[in-house]
Design an enzyme around this catalytic site. Sequence first.
Site, PDB file in Angstrom:
ATOM      1  N   HIS A 191     -12.983   9.746   8.025  1.00 60.72           N
ATOM      2  CA  HIS A 191     -13.094   9.613   9.477  1.00 60.72           C
ATOM      3  C   HIS A 191     -13.781  10.830  10.113  1.00 60.72           C
ATOM      4  O   HIS A 191     -13.734  11.924   9.568  1.00 60.72           O
ATOM      5  CB  HIS A 191     -11.700   9.438  10.096  1.00 60.72           C
ATOM      6  CG  HIS A 191     -11.054   8.142   9.722  1.00 60.72           C
ATOM      7  ND1 HIS A 191     -10.049   8.050   8.800  1.00 60.72           N
ATOM      8  CD2 HIS A 191     -11.304   6.871  10.116  1.00 60.72           C
ATOM      9  CE1 HIS A 191      -9.691   6.783   8.658  1.00 60.72           C
ATOM     10  NE2 HIS A 191     -10.432   6.050   9.439  1.00 60.72           N
ATOM     11  N   ASP A 202      -6.109  -1.159  14.837  1.00 58.92           N
ATOM     12  CA  ASP A 202      -6.675  -0.234  13.843  1.00 58.92           C
ATOM     13  C   ASP A 202      -5.592   0.779  13.442  1.00 58.92           C
ATOM     14  O   ASP A 202      -4.971   1.408  14.307  1.00 58.92           O
ATOM     15  CB  ASP A 202      -7.864   0.483  14.509  1.00 58.92           C
ATOM     16  CG  ASP A 202      -8.707   1.278  13.540  1.00 58.92           C
ATOM     17  OD1 ASP A 202      -8.720   0.939  12.339  1.00 58.92           O
ATOM     18  OD2 ASP A 202      -9.380   2.230  13.994  1.00 58.92           O
ATOM     19  N   HIS A 203      -5.354   0.931  12.154  1.00 62.68           N
ATOM     20  CA  HIS A 203      -4.392   1.910  11.635  1.00 62.68           C
ATOM     21  C   HIS A 203      -2.975   1.782  12.222  1.00 62.68           C
ATOM     22  O   HIS A 203      -2.381   2.779  12.650  1.00 62.68           O
ATOM     23  CB  HIS A 203      -4.891   3.351  11.849  1.00 62.68           C
ATOM     24  CG  HIS A 203      -6.106   3.681  11.046  1.00 62.68           C
ATOM     25  ND1 HIS A 203      -6.057   3.970   9.703  1.00 62.68           N
ATOM     26  CD2 HIS A 203      -7.427   3.742  11.396  1.00 62.68           C
ATOM     27  CE1 HIS A 203      -7.284   4.197   9.258  1.00 62.68           C
ATOM     28  NE2 HIS A 203      -8.133   4.054  10.267  1.00 62.68           N
TER      29      HIS A 203
HETATM   30  P1  13P Z   1     -15.649   6.793  11.797  1.00 58.07           P
HETATM   31  O1  13P Z   1     -14.886   7.999  12.243  1.00 58.07           O
HETATM   32  O2  13P Z   1     -16.515   7.133  10.622  1.00 58.07           O
HETATM   33  O3  13P Z   1     -16.424   6.158  12.890  1.00 58.07           O
HETATM   34  O4  13P Z   1     -14.581   5.723  11.252  1.00 58.07           O
HETATM   35  C1  13P Z   1     -13.910   4.890  12.164  1.00 58.07           C
HETATM   36  C2  13P Z   1     -12.772   4.149  11.544  1.00 58.07           C
HETATM   37  O5  13P Z   1     -12.606   4.095  10.351  1.00 58.07           O
HETATM   38  C3  13P Z   1     -11.851   3.460  12.453  1.00 58.07           C
HETATM   39  O6  13P Z   1     -10.784   2.902  11.764  1.00 58.07           O
HETATM   40  O1  G3H Z   2      -9.759   5.664  12.452  1.00 56.71           O
HETATM   41  C1  G3H Z   2      -9.603   6.194  13.539  1.00 56.71           C
HETATM   42  C2  G3H Z   2     -10.368   5.728  14.710  1.00 56.71           C
HETATM   43  O2  G3H Z   2     -11.585   6.431  14.809  1.00 56.71           O
HETATM   44  C3  G3H Z   2      -9.542   5.800  15.951  1.00 56.71           C
HETATM   45  O3  G3H Z   2      -9.393   7.112  16.370  1.00 56.71           O
HETATM   46  O4  G3H Z   2      -6.954   7.379  16.743  1.00 56.71           O
HETATM   47  O5  G3H Z   2      -8.613   8.882  17.876  1.00 56.71           O
HETATM   48  O6  G3H Z   2      -8.378   6.494  18.564  1.00 56.71           O
HETATM   49  P1  G3H Z   2      -8.239   7.486  17.456  1.00 56.71           P
HETATM   50 ZN    ZN Z   3     -10.187   4.064  10.067  1.00 58.83          ZN
END
Ligand code: 13P
Ligand code: G3H
Ligand code: ZN
Length: 332
Positions: A198, A102-103
């Site tokens: 987010h 993720d990201h």
């Molecule tokens: P939320 O913070 O709305 O749960 O989004 C999570 C997200 O986009 C993780 O990549």
């Molecule tokens: O998009 C972000 C996700 O909620 C992950 O959050 O970077 O704090 O693990 P984090």
């Molecule tokens: Zn995200």
Amino acid sequence: MGNTVADSKTVSYKELGFVNTREMFQDAMKNGYAVPAYNFNNMEQLQAIITACVGSRSPVILQVSKGARDYANSTLLRWMGRGAIEMMKEMGKPVPVALHLDHGDTFELCKSCIDSGFSSVMIDASSKPFAENVALTKKVVEYAHQRDVTVEGELGVLAGIEDEVSAEKSHYTDPKDVEAFVKQTGADSLAISIGTSHGAYKFKLKPGQSVPPLRFDILKEIEKRIPGFPIVLHGSSSVPPAYIEMINKYGGKMEGTAGIPEEQLRQAAKSAVCKINIDSDGRLVMTAAVRKVFQEKPGEFDPRKYLGPAREELIKMYMDKNEKVLGSAGRC
Ligand code: 13P
Ligand code: G3H
Ligand code: ZN
């Protein structure tokens, strides 16, 4: 913890039992639902996600953020994912599981995940100028596709907390860019910005104001330009008031929270949106459940006695999402 132990051995996700997102998205597109993408950082979250998705017969994307890797150690996380696959087999009919970064913000991070068994990665270069975003995404795609790993790119920047109710227009994805981005990068899915953000404080509302609707007009325009292409929505927690009330009732202090209404996510899931990201709702559920135990049983000191109830509550929440919001329940 960090990642002091380097992932020395290259391993394909196929050996670990994961799948990439290609077929998942094809089925979601054809049948008008979205695959849940739930983040995990610890054992209880992972157990809850798997139990709920097996229980509701839903495919699932297990998301690991850079923060999760730093917190839990990347090697341990990957083995936990593999453990989840084995656990699922023992539970009965397994469901398709993708292990997704993720990201991801650099080529090196994406490569490291691909080499260590991830079946899907996101390269988030959305804050860079278009040409740089294209170049970096393309580089990741070239590496990933040689290993049959799928790649999510992003166009448009998700708003943080804005001063006004609606996010600034400049943050939304410009539909004019999507065709060129998809063509030039070869990405498999595209995260877009249409008003989600987010965290648990998505909108600053004045008294009496309600959450502004997502920009379905932009989504429609994007779908017109890249028909049949899988779209991803980040920042899609609903921030359920019931859990906020529970947190505050048991000693927490969360004020001015706001999330994306579930009906709007359901509507999005029926369109080309094939993946919906939810992390914050899981955090809220765990916090509410743990706080309840701490307040009601101040002498409790066995982590299993507060993380166990949190896990149970998480399972309920994920099953509810799959059944009532994403429409992913009963699809496999
Ligand atoms: P939320 O913070 O709305 O749960 O989004 C999570 C997200 O986009 C993780 O990549
Ligand atoms: O998009 C972000 C996700 O909620 C992950 O959050 O970077 O704090 O693990 P984090
Ligand atoms: Zn995200």
